[in-house]
Design an enzyme around this catalytic site. Structure first.
Site, PDB file in Angstrom:
ATOM      1  N   HIS A   1      27.634 -27.616 -16.500  1.00 15.84           N
ATOM      2  CA  HIS A   1      28.731 -27.194 -16.068  1.00 15.84           C
ATOM      3  C   HIS A   1      29.651 -28.055 -15.003  1.00 15.84           C
ATOM      4  O   HIS A   1      30.754 -28.560 -15.759  1.00 15.84           O
ATOM      5  CB  HIS A   1      28.448 -25.991 -15.028  1.00 15.84           C
ATOM      6  CG  HIS A   1      27.572 -24.894 -15.507  1.00 15.84           C
ATOM      7  ND1 HIS A   1      28.072 -24.255 -16.472  1.00 15.84           N
ATOM      8  CD2 HIS A   1      26.238 -24.562 -15.205  1.00 15.84           C
ATOM      9  CE1 HIS A   1      27.154 -23.174 -16.759  1.00 15.84           C
ATOM     10  NE2 HIS A   1      25.965 -23.337 -15.999  1.00 15.84           N
ATOM     11  N   ASP A   2      29.158 -28.671 -14.031  1.00 15.42           N
ATOM     12  CA  ASP A   2      29.969 -29.639 -13.237  1.00 15.42           C
ATOM     13  C   ASP A   2      30.504 -30.912 -13.812  1.00 15.42           C
ATOM     14  O   ASP A   2      31.562 -31.248 -13.662  1.00 15.42           O
ATOM     15  CB  ASP A   2      29.303 -29.640 -11.783  1.00 15.42           C
ATOM     16  CG  ASP A   2      29.232 -28.354 -11.313  1.00 15.42           C
ATOM     17  OD1 ASP A   2      30.042 -27.625 -11.512  1.00 15.42           O
ATOM     18  OD2 ASP A   2      28.568 -28.257 -10.347  1.00 15.42           O
TER      19      ASP A   2
ATOM     20  N   THR B   1      33.709 -28.634  -7.853  1.00 16.76           N
ATOM     21  CA  THR B   1      32.632 -28.156  -8.545  1.00 16.76           C
ATOM     22  C   THR B   1      31.693 -27.115  -7.885  1.00 16.76           C
ATOM     23  O   THR B   1      30.870 -26.921  -8.188  1.00 16.76           O
ATOM     24  CB  THR B   1      31.780 -29.346  -9.051  1.00 16.76           C
ATOM     25  OG1 THR B   1      31.038 -30.165  -8.022  1.00 16.76           O
ATOM     26  CG2 THR B   1      32.284 -30.309  -9.904  1.00 16.76           C
TER      27      THR B   1
ATOM     28  N   PHE C   1      29.855 -17.957 -10.957  1.00 11.64           N
ATOM     29  CA  PHE C   1      29.270 -18.061  -9.821  1.00 11.64           C
ATOM     30  C   PHE C   1      30.332 -18.528  -8.617  1.00 11.64           C
ATOM     31  O   PHE C   1      30.918 -18.097  -7.804  1.00 11.64           O
ATOM     32  CB  PHE C   1      28.067 -18.976  -9.729  1.00 11.64           C
ATOM     33  CG  PHE C   1      27.544 -19.119  -8.450  1.00 11.64           C
ATOM     34  CD1 PHE C   1      26.659 -18.224  -7.787  1.00 11.64           C
ATOM     35  CD2 PHE C   1      27.784 -20.280  -7.611  1.00 11.64           C
ATOM     36  CE1 PHE C   1      26.349 -18.174  -6.379  1.00 11.64           C
ATOM     37  CE2 PHE C   1      27.343 -20.563  -6.317  1.00 11.64           C
ATOM     38  CZ  PHE C   1      26.542 -19.655  -5.836  1.00 11.64           C
ATOM     39  N   ASN C   2      30.771 -19.722  -9.182  1.00 10.09           N
ATOM     40  CA  ASN C   2      31.724 -20.479  -8.271  1.00 10.09           C
ATOM     41  C   ASN C   2      33.201 -19.565  -7.780  1.00 10.09           C
ATOM     42  O   ASN C   2      33.709 -19.699  -6.787  1.00 10.09           O
ATOM     43  CB  ASN C   2      32.413 -21.831  -8.749  1.00 10.09           C
ATOM     44  CG  ASN C   2      31.326 -22.816  -8.876  1.00 10.09           C
ATOM     45  OD1 ASN C   2      30.514 -22.793  -8.190  1.00 10.09           O
ATOM     46  ND2 ASN C   2      31.441 -23.906  -9.763  1.00 10.09           N
TER      47      ASN C   2
ATOM     48  N   ASN D   1      25.771 -23.110  -3.801  1.00 10.83           N
ATOM     49  CA  ASN D   1      24.666 -23.146  -4.086  1.00 10.83           C
ATOM     50  C   ASN D   1      23.689 -22.979  -3.136  1.00 10.83           C
ATOM     51  O   ASN D   1      22.646 -22.335  -3.003  1.00 10.83           O
ATOM     52  CB  ASN D   1      24.183 -24.396  -4.959  1.00 10.83           C
ATOM     53  CG  ASN D   1      24.912 -24.440  -6.423  1.00 10.83           C
ATOM     54  OD1 ASN D   1      25.125 -23.287  -7.067  1.00 10.83           O
ATOM     55  ND2 ASN D   1      25.370 -25.643  -6.870  1.00 10.83           N
TER      56      ASN D   1
ATOM     57  N   ASP E   1      28.985 -28.263  -4.433  1.00 12.55           N
ATOM     58  CA  ASP E   1      27.954 -27.879  -3.489  1.00 12.55           C
ATOM     59  C   ASP E   1      26.746 -28.197  -4.122  1.00 12.55           C
ATOM     60  O   ASP E   1      25.649 -27.279  -4.591  1.00 12.55           O
ATOM     61  CB  ASP E   1      28.111 -26.246  -3.647  1.00 12.55           C
ATOM     62  CG  ASP E   1      28.181 -25.733  -4.947  1.00 12.55           C
ATOM     63  OD1 ASP E   1      28.272 -26.518  -6.078  1.00 12.55           O
ATOM     64  OD2 ASP E   1      27.881 -24.297  -5.341  1.00 12.55           O
TER      65      ASP E   1
HETATM   66  C1  BDR Z   1      28.498 -23.325 -11.316  1.00  8.89           C
HETATM   67  O1  BDR Z   1      27.412 -22.560 -10.099  1.00  8.89           O
HETATM   68  C2  BDR Z   1      26.699 -23.451  -9.615  1.00  8.89           C
HETATM   69  O2  BDR Z   1      25.079 -22.961  -9.686  1.00  8.89           O
HETATM   70  C3  BDR Z   1      26.631 -24.816 -10.258  1.00  8.89           C
HETATM   71  O3  BDR Z   1      26.637 -25.997  -9.521  1.00  8.89           O
HETATM   72  C4  BDR Z   1      28.063 -24.716 -11.217  1.00  8.89           C
HETATM   73  O4  BDR Z   1      28.740 -25.276 -10.196  1.00  8.89           O
HETATM   74  C5  BDR Z   1      28.032 -22.712 -12.829  1.00  8.89           C
HETATM   75  O5  BDR Z   1      28.351 -21.071 -12.530  1.00  8.89           O
HETATM   76 CA    CA Z   2      28.553 -26.592  -8.387  1.00  6.05          CA
END
Ligand code: BDR
Ligand code: CA
Length: 315
Positions: free
Chosen positions: A240-241, A126, A167-168, A42, A13
């Site tokens: 992260h990703d 991701t 988040f994801n 996102n 995203d």
């Molecule tokens: C994840 O949330 C998104 O904002 C980032 O792209 C990443 O995949 C981190 O929590």
């Molecule tokens: Ca992401």
């Protein structure tokens, strides 16, 4: 000659860290990138699709791109403009797309490329896992043709969007549950490691100094992404990703452990949590290879080196 490249679908995203993950994936030469799929997360899927096309234009990646599911399986979409801006990829100007997305949704593109590939395909996820879950629901017969899902999401100790949830996973816990219970091998890059995979401002400068169009944009993405994290007290930008990609390119920079992980879809406080069963109390064999530690310096050096390859890739 045997093709040793790993066939992959990039499903994310974008998003600054997604974009950097795809940038290093393409530079590495380690993958046959079969398709790019945009997830809602996102930002809305319209925006992440546009961003996916712009990232492809920037890095010279010419593969089919599809728009994914517009919302999570069971709930309304949550987005993250505070982290990634109104466009989902705020910061430096980007080239306009050089091609259109394919007709149809990502679930159909994923099914097509998996069916047509002569080897099992790895999905690099991701963003929220809606597209991958939809694939598993719509085409269960293709499960055995998925080699692995290398994903960023969750945390074995804590969350970032709530105390319990990352988040994801929080955006679409039902999708994550379907994926985690699918039996497909999973490599999990959770917050425990991705927040340690911190790229520092001095590394941004190493990237900027490479002086290529790609490195300039990546450095400015990092500037933007860091502004948010700096306000929360971070010393750098958590990659992260890129961890989900780096685990396939340079697994030696991580420590990994197998563990059974369940997704919490209910609960007053813990919806979206990823619960590891370290002691085998649920009696299941592990469904996840979790990244549990990272050599931060080695990770950053490899990331900088991969971005430096755009001198040659785009020459
Ligand atoms: C994840 O949330 C998104 O904002 C980032 O792209 C990443 O995949 C981190 O929590
Ligand atoms: Ca992401």
């Amino acid at each position: 000659m045997v093709n040793e490249r790993i066939p992959v679908i990039l499903d994310g995203d974008p998003g600054h860290d997604d974009a950097i993950a795809w940038t290093i994936a393409h530079a590495s030469g380690k993958f046959d990138i079969l398709a790019v799929c945009a997830a809602a997360g996102n930002q809305t899927v319209e925006k992440t699709t546009y961003n996916a096309l712009r990232v492809c234009a920037l890095i010279g990646l010419n593969v089919p791109v599809a728009s994914g599911c517009p919302k999570p399986l069971m709930t309304e979409l949550k987005i993250a403009p505070s982290v990634h801006g109104e466009s989902g990829l705020d910061g430096p100007p980007l080239p306009e797309p050089v091609f259109e997305p394919v007709e149809g949704r990502s679930v159909e593109l994923m099914a097509k490329v998996i069916r047509e590939c002569d080897r099992p395909v790895t999905i690099v996820s991701t963003g929220p896992m809606t597209n991958t879950a939809a694939l598993l629901l719509a085409y269960p017969e293709l499960k055995s043709r998925i080699a692995r899902i290398s994903m960023m999401g969750g945390g074995l100790r804590n969350g970032n969007w709530t105390p319990a949830a990352e988040f994801n996973i929080l955006v679409d816990p039902e999708a994550a549950k379907i994926v985690f219970e699918s039996g497909v091998p999973i490599t999990m890059a959770g917050l425990d490691v991705t927040e340690k995979a911190l790229i520092l401002p001095e590394d941004f400068e190493r990237i900027r100094a490479q002086g290529t169009p790609v490195s300039k944009v990546v450095a400015e993405w990092l500037d933007f992404f860091y502004t948010y994290h700096k306000s929360l007290g971070y010393d750098g930008a958590p990659m992260h990703d890129p961890c989900a990609v780096m685990a396939l390119i340079h697994p030696e920079v991580f420590t990994m452990k197998d563990v059974y992980v369940r997704i919490e879809t209910c609960g007053d406080y813990c919806r979206g949590a990823t619960i590891p069963d370290w002691n085998g109390r649920w009696g299941h064999t592990p469904n996840v290879t979790a990244l549990v530690d990272v050599d931060r310096r080695a990770f950053c050096d490899r990331l900088v080196e991969l971005i430096g390859r755009y001198r040659e890739v785009l020459a």
